[in-house]
Write a protein that holds these residues in place. Sequence first.
Motif, PDB file in Angstrom:
ATOM      1  N   VAL A   1     -10.857   5.162  -9.483  1.00  0.00           N
ATOM      2  CA  VAL A   1     -12.083   5.160 -10.284  1.00  0.00           C
ATOM      3  C   VAL A   1     -13.100   6.136  -9.680  1.00  0.00           C
ATOM      4  CG1 VAL A   1     -14.055   3.744 -11.025  1.00  0.00           C
ATOM      5  CG2 VAL A   1     -11.726   2.840 -11.212  1.00  0.00           C
ATOM      6  N   GLY A   2     -13.234   6.107  -8.363  1.00  0.00           N
ATOM      7  CA  GLY A   2     -14.142   7.045  -7.700  1.00  0.00           C
ATOM      8  C   GLY A   2     -13.747   8.491  -7.934  1.00  0.00           C
ATOM      9  N   TRP A   3     -12.440   8.751  -7.864  1.00  0.00           N
ATOM     10  CA  TRP A   3     -11.934  10.110  -8.111  1.00  0.00           C
ATOM     11  C   TRP A   3     -12.267  10.560  -9.534  1.00  0.00           C
ATOM     12  CZ3 TRP A   3     -10.633  14.433  -6.012  1.00  0.00           C
ATOM     13  CH2 TRP A   3      -9.942  15.383  -6.758  1.00  0.00           C
ATOM     14  N   MET A   4     -12.027   9.684 -10.510  1.00  0.00           N
ATOM     15  CA  MET A   4     -12.318  10.058 -11.902  1.00  0.00           C
ATOM     16  C   MET A   4     -13.812  10.335 -12.093  1.00  0.00           C
ATOM     17  SD  MET A   4      -9.798   7.814 -14.347  1.00  0.00           S
ATOM     18  CE  MET A   4     -10.507   6.251 -13.890  1.00  0.00           C
ATOM     19  N   MET A   5     -14.646   9.534 -11.455  1.00  0.00           N
ATOM     20  CA  MET A   5     -16.088   9.757 -11.551  1.00  0.00           C
ATOM     21  C   MET A   5     -16.456  11.113 -10.938  1.00  0.00           C
ATOM     22  SD  MET A   5     -17.372   5.882 -10.686  1.00  0.00           S
ATOM     23  CE  MET A   5     -19.115   6.228 -10.759  1.00  0.00           C
ATOM     24  N   LEU A   6     -15.880  11.423  -9.792  1.00  0.00           N
ATOM     25  CA  LEU A   6     -16.159  12.677  -9.106  1.00  0.00           C
ATOM     26  C   LEU A   6     -15.709  13.886  -9.920  1.00  0.00           C
ATOM     27  CD1 LEU A   6     -17.044  14.161  -6.494  1.00  0.00           C
ATOM     28  CD2 LEU A   6     -14.665  13.965  -5.751  1.00  0.00           C
ATOM     29  N   VAL A   7     -14.469  13.864 -10.388  1.00  0.00           N
ATOM     30  CA  VAL A   7     -13.920  15.036 -11.066  1.00  0.00           C
ATOM     31  C   VAL A   7     -14.598  15.273 -12.423  1.00  0.00           C
ATOM     32  CG1 VAL A   7     -11.915  13.997 -12.231  1.00  0.00           C
ATOM     33  CG2 VAL A   7     -11.770  16.315 -11.378  1.00  0.00           C
ATOM     34  N   ASN A   8     -14.986  14.206 -13.114  1.00  0.00           N
ATOM     35  CA  ASN A   8     -15.693  14.374 -14.381  1.00  0.00           C
ATOM     36  C   ASN A   8     -17.133  14.824 -14.170  1.00  0.00           C
ATOM     37  OD1 ASN A   8     -14.189  13.490 -17.010  1.00  0.00           O
ATOM     38  ND2 ASN A   8     -13.425  12.194 -15.365  1.00  0.00           N
ATOM     39  N   THR A   9     -17.800  14.236 -13.191  1.00  0.00           N
ATOM     40  CA  THR A   9     -19.183  14.611 -12.913  1.00  0.00           C
ATOM     41  C   THR A   9     -19.278  16.037 -12.390  1.00  0.00           C
ATOM     42  OG1 THR A   9     -19.691  12.294 -12.462  1.00  0.00           O
ATOM     43  CG2 THR A   9     -21.276  13.908 -11.681  1.00  0.00           C
ATOM     44  N   ALA A  10     -18.219  16.537 -11.790  1.00  0.00           N
ATOM     45  CA  ALA A  10     -18.197  17.919 -11.311  1.00  0.00           C
ATOM     46  C   ALA A  10     -18.392  18.926 -12.441  1.00  0.00           C
ATOM     47  CB  ALA A  10     -16.889  18.201 -10.566  1.00  0.00           C
ATOM     48  N   ALA A  11     -18.281  18.498 -13.673  1.00  0.00           N
ATOM     49  CA  ALA A  11     -18.573  19.384 -14.809  1.00  0.00           C
ATOM     50  C   ALA A  11     -19.976  19.962 -14.695  1.00  0.00           C
ATOM     51  CB  ALA A  11     -18.413  18.628 -16.132  1.00  0.00           C
ATOM     52  N   LEU A  12     -20.874  19.226 -14.052  1.00  0.00           N
ATOM     53  CA  LEU A  12     -22.246  19.709 -13.873  1.00  0.00           C
ATOM     54  C   LEU A  12     -22.304  21.016 -13.085  1.00  0.00           C
ATOM     55  CD1 LEU A  12     -23.985  16.304 -13.061  1.00  0.00           C
ATOM     56  CD2 LEU A  12     -24.284  17.680 -15.141  1.00  0.00           C
ATOM     57  N   LEU A  13     -21.295  21.285 -12.272  1.00  0.00           N
ATOM     58  CA  LEU A  13     -21.257  22.510 -11.476  1.00  0.00           C
ATOM     59  C   LEU A  13     -20.900  23.737 -12.300  1.00  0.00           C
ATOM     60  CD1 LEU A  13     -19.320  21.095  -8.388  1.00  0.00           C
ATOM     61  CD2 LEU A  13     -21.802  21.478  -8.586  1.00  0.00           C
ATOM     62  N   PHE A  14     -20.382  23.525 -13.500  1.00  0.00           N
ATOM     63  CA  PHE A  14     -19.853  24.632 -14.307  1.00  0.00           C
ATOM     64  C   PHE A  14     -20.483  24.685 -15.699  1.00  0.00           C
ATOM     65  CE2 PHE A  14     -16.487  23.056 -11.452  1.00  0.00           C
ATOM     66  CZ  PHE A  14     -16.367  24.171 -10.628  1.00  0.00           C
ATOM     67  N   LEU A  15     -21.732  24.284 -15.820  1.00  0.00           N
ATOM     68  CA  LEU A  15     -22.351  24.164 -17.145  1.00  0.00           C
ATOM     69  C   LEU A  15     -22.436  25.475 -17.920  1.00  0.00           C
ATOM     70  CD1 LEU A  15     -25.130  21.499 -16.609  1.00  0.00           C
ATOM     71  CD2 LEU A  15     -22.966  21.286 -17.834  1.00  0.00           C
TER      72      LEU A  15
ATOM     73  N   PHE B   1      -8.293  28.124 -17.291  1.00  0.00           N
ATOM     74  CA  PHE B   1      -8.155  27.488 -15.987  1.00  0.00           C
ATOM     75  C   PHE B   1      -7.101  28.161 -15.104  1.00  0.00           C
ATOM     76  CE2 PHE B   1      -9.260  23.833 -18.903  1.00  0.00           C
ATOM     77  CZ  PHE B   1     -10.617  23.914 -18.644  1.00  0.00           C
ATOM     78  N   GLN B   2      -6.583  29.297 -15.535  1.00  0.00           N
ATOM     79  CA  GLN B   2      -5.558  29.983 -14.742  1.00  0.00           C
ATOM     80  C   GLN B   2      -6.146  30.850 -13.649  1.00  0.00           C
ATOM     81  OE1 GLN B   2      -2.415  29.013 -15.062  1.00  0.00           O
ATOM     82  NE2 GLN B   2      -3.278  27.653 -16.606  1.00  0.00           N
ATOM     83  N   ALA B   3      -7.435  31.137 -13.753  1.00  0.00           N
ATOM     84  CA  ALA B   3      -8.074  31.988 -12.740  1.00  0.00           C
ATOM     85  C   ALA B   3      -8.076  31.275 -11.386  1.00  0.00           C
ATOM     86  CB  ALA B   3      -9.502  32.315 -13.164  1.00  0.00           C
ATOM     87  N   PRO B   4      -7.858  32.055 -10.316  1.00  0.00           N
ATOM     88  CA  PRO B   4      -7.865  31.452  -8.974  1.00  0.00           C
ATOM     89  C   PRO B   4      -9.301  31.300  -8.442  1.00  0.00           C
ATOM     90  CG  PRO B   4      -7.323  33.763  -8.820  1.00  0.00           C
ATOM     91  CD  PRO B   4      -7.473  33.453 -10.291  1.00  0.00           C
ATOM     92  N   ASP B   5     -10.111  30.565  -9.180  1.00  0.00           N
ATOM     93  CA  ASP B   5     -11.491  30.324  -8.758  1.00  0.00           C
ATOM     94  C   ASP B   5     -11.790  28.832  -8.864  1.00  0.00           C
ATOM     95  OD1 ASP B   5     -11.771  29.870 -11.494  1.00  0.00           O
ATOM     96  OD2 ASP B   5     -12.977  31.651 -11.853  1.00  0.00           O
ATOM     97  N   TRP B   6     -13.002  28.438  -8.481  1.00  0.00           N
ATOM     98  CA  TRP B   6     -13.351  27.017  -8.473  1.00  0.00           C
ATOM     99  C   TRP B   6     -13.289  26.398  -9.850  1.00  0.00           C
ATOM    100  CZ3 TRP B   6     -12.961  24.265  -4.375  1.00  0.00           C
ATOM    101  CH2 TRP B   6     -13.168  24.842  -3.125  1.00  0.00           C
ATOM    102  N   PHE B   7     -13.704  27.136 -10.873  1.00  0.00           N
ATOM    103  CA  PHE B   7     -13.650  26.611 -12.237  1.00  0.00           C
ATOM    104  C   PHE B   7     -12.209  26.372 -12.664  1.00  0.00           C
ATOM    105  CE2 PHE B   7     -13.354  27.420 -16.865  1.00  0.00           C
ATOM    106  CZ  PHE B   7     -14.050  26.303 -17.308  1.00  0.00           C
ATOM    107  N   GLY B   8     -11.332  27.321 -12.385  1.00  0.00           N
ATOM    108  CA  GLY B   8      -9.924  27.169 -12.739  1.00  0.00           C
ATOM    109  C   GLY B   8      -9.278  26.001 -12.017  1.00  0.00           C
ATOM    110  N   TYR B   9      -9.571  25.878 -10.733  1.00  0.00           N
ATOM    111  CA  TYR B   9      -9.021  24.767  -9.953  1.00  0.00           C
ATOM    112  C   TYR B   9      -9.513  23.437 -10.512  1.00  0.00           C
ATOM    113  CZ  TYR B   9      -8.119  21.650  -6.052  1.00  0.00           C
ATOM    114  OH  TYR B   9      -7.705  20.598  -5.285  1.00  0.00           O
ATOM    115  N   TRP B  10     -10.827  23.344 -10.762  1.00  0.00           N
ATOM    116  CA  TRP B  10     -11.404  22.117 -11.323  1.00  0.00           C
ATOM    117  C   TRP B  10     -10.763  21.775 -12.665  1.00  0.00           C
ATOM    118  CZ3 TRP B  10     -14.488  21.991 -15.841  1.00  0.00           C
ATOM    119  CH2 TRP B  10     -14.968  20.708 -16.161  1.00  0.00           C
ATOM    120  N   GLY B  11     -10.606  22.752 -13.536  1.00  0.00           N
ATOM    121  CA  GLY B  11     -10.029  22.504 -14.853  1.00  0.00           C
ATOM    122  C   GLY B  11      -8.612  21.964 -14.777  1.00  0.00           C
ATOM    123  N   ARG B  12      -7.810  22.523 -13.887  1.00  0.00           N
ATOM    124  CA  ARG B  12      -6.435  22.045 -13.735  1.00  0.00           C
ATOM    125  C   ARG B  12      -6.400  20.627 -13.171  1.00  0.00           C
ATOM    126  NH1 ARG B  12      -6.133  27.375 -11.873  1.00  0.00           N
ATOM    127  NH2 ARG B  12      -5.919  26.731  -9.691  1.00  0.00           N
TER     128      ARG B  12
END
Length: 132
Positions: free
Chosen positions: A25-39, A93-104
């Motif tokens: 549950v904590g992981w899901m909260m973290l990974v979804n909330t991380a969307a704020l980093l890529f607005l 999400f194929q790019a080797p960057d933080w956004f791509g990693y997060w998306g995958r």
Amino acid sequence: MIEAMLRDNMMIHVMQEPLWLQAWVGWMMLVNTAALLFLKQPAARVVLVAWIGNIITMGVLYEMVGYVRLLGLSHVIWWTPLAIYLWRQRAQFQAPDWFGYWGRVLLATILASLVIDYIDVVRYLLGDGALG
């Protein structure tokens, strides 16, 4: 009144679950909330809308039926279309960057959660509603 609210809180139930479920549950909260980093990215804004919708829907379901397997319906409602959207956008999400990693990672997390949630909803409908 405050005491009753604290006693009847969904996260109190989650914190009584096994450690692996609390971590999930904590992981899901973290990974979804991380969307704020890529607005700046449209996909992240879609994720954030689905995340907020899920939180609201799950809260309403919890108030209606309590801490039961039917809570997974919230993820089914919001994350099924989100998973389809993200799958269609997967080239981003194929790019080797933080956004791509997060998306995958996000897509894998949502898909894993949906497996659990569909099973929970079916189990609820078949009469096995209890959680925890």
